[in-house]
Design a protein around this motif. Structure first.
Motif, PDB file in Angstrom:
ATOM      1  N   ARG A 125       0.832  -1.297  -0.087  1.00  0.00           N
ATOM      2  CA  ARG A 125      -0.119  -0.050  -0.029  1.00  0.00           C
ATOM      3  C   ARG A 125       1.042   1.297  -0.014  1.00  0.00           C
ATOM      4  N   ALA A 126       2.136   1.245   0.948  1.00  0.00           N
ATOM      5  CA  ALA A 126       2.533   2.378   0.993  1.00  0.00           C
ATOM      6  C   ALA A 126       3.382   2.423  -0.490  1.00  0.00           C
ATOM      7  N   PHE A 127       3.865   1.564  -0.934  1.00  0.00           N
ATOM      8  CA  PHE A 127       4.767   1.559  -2.449  1.00  0.00           C
ATOM      9  C   PHE A 127       3.771   2.181  -3.447  1.00  0.00           C
ATOM     10  N   ILE A 128       2.513   1.829  -3.449  1.00  0.00           N
ATOM     11  CA  ILE A 128       1.557   2.251  -4.341  1.00  0.00           C
ATOM     12  C   ILE A 128       1.052   3.592  -4.100  1.00  0.00           C
ATOM     13  N   ALA A 129       0.956   4.023  -2.891  1.00  0.00           N
ATOM     14  CA  ALA A 129       0.609   5.424  -2.638  1.00  0.00           C
ATOM     15  C   ALA A 129       1.890   6.417  -3.164  1.00  0.00           C
ATOM     16  N   MET A 130       2.975   5.939  -2.717  1.00  0.00           N
ATOM     17  CA  MET A 130       4.135   6.821  -3.174  1.00  0.00           C
ATOM     18  C   MET A 130       4.229   6.902  -4.628  1.00  0.00           C
ATOM     19  N   GLU A 131       4.158   5.827  -5.321  1.00  0.00           N
ATOM     20  CA  GLU A 131       4.204   5.800  -6.992  1.00  0.00           C
ATOM     21  C   GLU A 131       3.033   6.658  -7.639  1.00  0.00           C
ATOM     22  N   LEU A 132       1.912   6.842  -6.788  1.00  0.00           N
ATOM     23  CA  LEU A 132       0.795   7.496  -7.568  1.00  0.00           C
ATOM     24  C   LEU A 132       0.547   8.766  -6.988  1.00  0.00           C
ATOM     25  N   ASN A 133       1.309   8.969  -5.842  1.00  0.00           N
ATOM     26  CA  ASN A 133       1.176  10.185  -5.149  1.00  0.00           C
ATOM     27  C   ASN A 133      -0.153  10.324  -4.695  1.00  0.00           C
ATOM     28  N   VAL A 134      -0.674   9.449  -3.997  1.00  0.00           N
ATOM     29  CA  VAL A 134      -2.231   9.533  -3.346  1.00  0.00           C
ATOM     30  C   VAL A 134      -2.133   9.431  -1.950  1.00  0.00           C
ATOM     31  N   SER A 135      -3.057   9.562  -1.225  1.00  0.00           N
ATOM     32  CA  SER A 135      -3.110   9.309   0.016  1.00  0.00           C
ATOM     33  C   SER A 135      -3.232   7.688   0.190  1.00  0.00           C
ATOM     34  N   VAL A 136      -2.462   7.226   1.418  1.00  0.00           N
ATOM     35  CA  VAL A 136      -2.364   5.897   1.569  1.00  0.00           C
ATOM     36  C   VAL A 136      -3.932   5.419   2.026  1.00  0.00           C
ATOM     37  N   GLU A 137      -4.616   6.520   2.506  1.00  0.00           N
ATOM     38  CA  GLU A 137      -5.851   6.013   3.184  1.00  0.00           C
ATOM     39  C   GLU A 137      -6.905   5.545   2.102  1.00  0.00           C
ATOM     40  N   ASP A 138      -6.649   5.893   0.708  1.00  0.00           N
ATOM     41  CA  ASP A 138      -7.517   5.416  -0.308  1.00  0.00           C
ATOM     42  C   ASP A 138      -6.815   4.096  -0.749  1.00  0.00           C
ATOM     43  N   VAL A 139      -5.756   3.547  -0.345  1.00  0.00           N
ATOM     44  CA  VAL A 139      -5.134   2.300  -1.063  1.00  0.00           C
ATOM     45  C   VAL A 139      -5.324   1.105  -0.187  1.00  0.00           C
ATOM     46  N   THR A 140      -5.892  -0.013  -0.843  1.00  0.00           N
ATOM     47  CA  THR A 140      -5.897  -1.264  -0.307  1.00  0.00           C
ATOM     48  C   THR A 140      -5.141  -2.307  -1.062  1.00  0.00           C
TER      49      THR A 140
END
Ligand SMILES: NC(=O)c1ccc[n+]([C@@H]2O[C@H](COP(=O)([O-])OP(=O)(O)OC[C@H]3O[C@@H](n4cnc5c(N)ncnc54)[C@H](O)[C@@H]3O)[C@@H](O)[C@H]2O)c1
Ligand SMILES: O=C(O)C[C@H](O)C(=O)O
Length: 311
Positions: A156-171
């Motif tokens: 989740r953290a890596f996805i959020a970092m890659e897309l520059n989005v909030s971790v809250e929205d990543v599952t």
């Protein structure tokens, strides 16, 4: 009648254990007992945490000890006792030393807290859950391992970092054993409900999957003298929270699977419902042939490790 706070024991007051005690107390999940074999160390860390409580405003009794009598009647026990790996080692290299440690710890815990839920953290994770289950004799819904929550959090953290989005929205979901063969599942990973494959090209997804698989080793190589502890301890405490508050969260945990996924009687990482009954349900999701093959490879790696254990 006087209502009592819940009691959480953390075994092993090292990096993961002490930080787990910190998260559990700060979240006011209950009173915390921190136990280790090193004299003075759990007592010192517990006292230090108690002195943080007025600053942060949490009410919990935090006790450090070397005596299992003080752990009596715990509701949840988080077992972090054991050696961490060093650069160049695999988690599996810890098998024999940590089997001895987890065996001794579990015998003591089972004696003093026969009704507790056990959350194992010590590595190699899936094999140590097997040890804790065999030694405690507890029913399988009360014994589980923390790995998938951590591995999914890394993804989740890596996805959020890659897309520059909030971790809250990543599952995200990660299946299988907590080793190099773990199976991050991009198809079951989303950003605000949007499947990851709709947001990133396959080669970027594959790079994030590889980074997740190597997430533990990446930190071991940076730290050089130990392994990750902030995210692992937060992950273990989130499992404890789901049980203690009967939240019934769906989390990837090392849970006992027999017919489930055709595993045949081993603890491996699968999606489970965690509530006041512990592992209340193992959720079987549909896997594509290549996902199934990757999961089977991971289960086989866990099985061959477990078969080396002599109790
Ligand atoms: N499952 C996961 O995702 C995950 C994540 C991080 C760490 N880990 C594992 O957790 C374990 C602990 O890691 P750490 O960084 O806290 O290590 P650490 O060395 O900081 O702490 C381990 C503690 O265990 C104690 N200990 C050893 N034998 C004991 C016994 N018989 N009874 C009570 N305490 C005992 C040690 O004295 C030490 O304080 C390691 O095995 C590590 O690989 C697992
Ligand atoms: O990598 C390790 O040895 C510790 C832990 O399993 C992790 O994934 O951080």
């Amino acid at each position: 009648m006087r209502l009592k706070r819940k009691k959480i024991t953390v075994v092993g007051a090292g990096f993961v254990g002490a930080t787990a005690a910190h998260w559990a107390a700060a979240k006011e999940l209950g009173d915390v007992c921190l136990i280790d074999i090193i004299e003075g160390m759990p007592q010192g860390k517990a006292l230090d945490l108690m002195q943080a409580s007025p600053v942060e405003g949490f009410d919990a009794q935090i006790v450090g000890t070397n005596d299992y009598k003080d752990t009596a009647d715990s509701d949840v026990v988080i077992i972090t006792a054991g050696l961490p790996r060093k650069p160049g080692m695999s988690r599996d290299d810890l098998l024999f030393k940590n089997t001895d440690i987890v065996k001794t710890v579990t015998e003591n815990i089972a004696k003093h807290s026969p009704n507790a839920y056990l959350i194992i953290v010590s590595n190699p994770l899936d094999a140590m859950v097997y040890v804790a289950h065999k030694v405690s004799g507890f029913p399988t819904h009360r014994v589980m391992g923390m790995a998938g929550v951590l591995d999914a959090a890394r993804f989740r953290a890596f996805i959020a970092m890659e897309l520059n989005v909030s971790v809250e929205d990543v599952t995200a979901f990660v299946l299988g054993g907590h080793g190099d063969t773990m199976v991050p599942l991009p198809r079951y990973s989303t950003v605000a409900g949007i499947p990851l494959p709709d947001l990133l090209p396959p080669e970027r997804i594959q790079a994030l999957v590889e980074r997740t698989r190597n997430g533990g080793a990446e930190i071991v190589n940076l730290l050089k003298t130990g392994s990750a502890f902030f995210a692992p301890s937060a992950s273990a405490v989130s499992m404890a929270e789901s049980i203690l508050k009967d939240k019934k969260r769906i989390m990837p945990c090392a849970a006992y699977c027999d017919k489930e996924y055709g595993v045949g009687g081993y603890f491996v990482g699968v999606p489970v419902k965690l509530g006041a009954g512990g592992v209340e349900q193992v959720i079987e999701i549909t896997l594509l042939p290549e996902e199934k093959a990757a999961f089977q490879k991971s289960v086989d790696a866990v099985k061959s490790l477990v078969q080396k254990i002599q109790l």
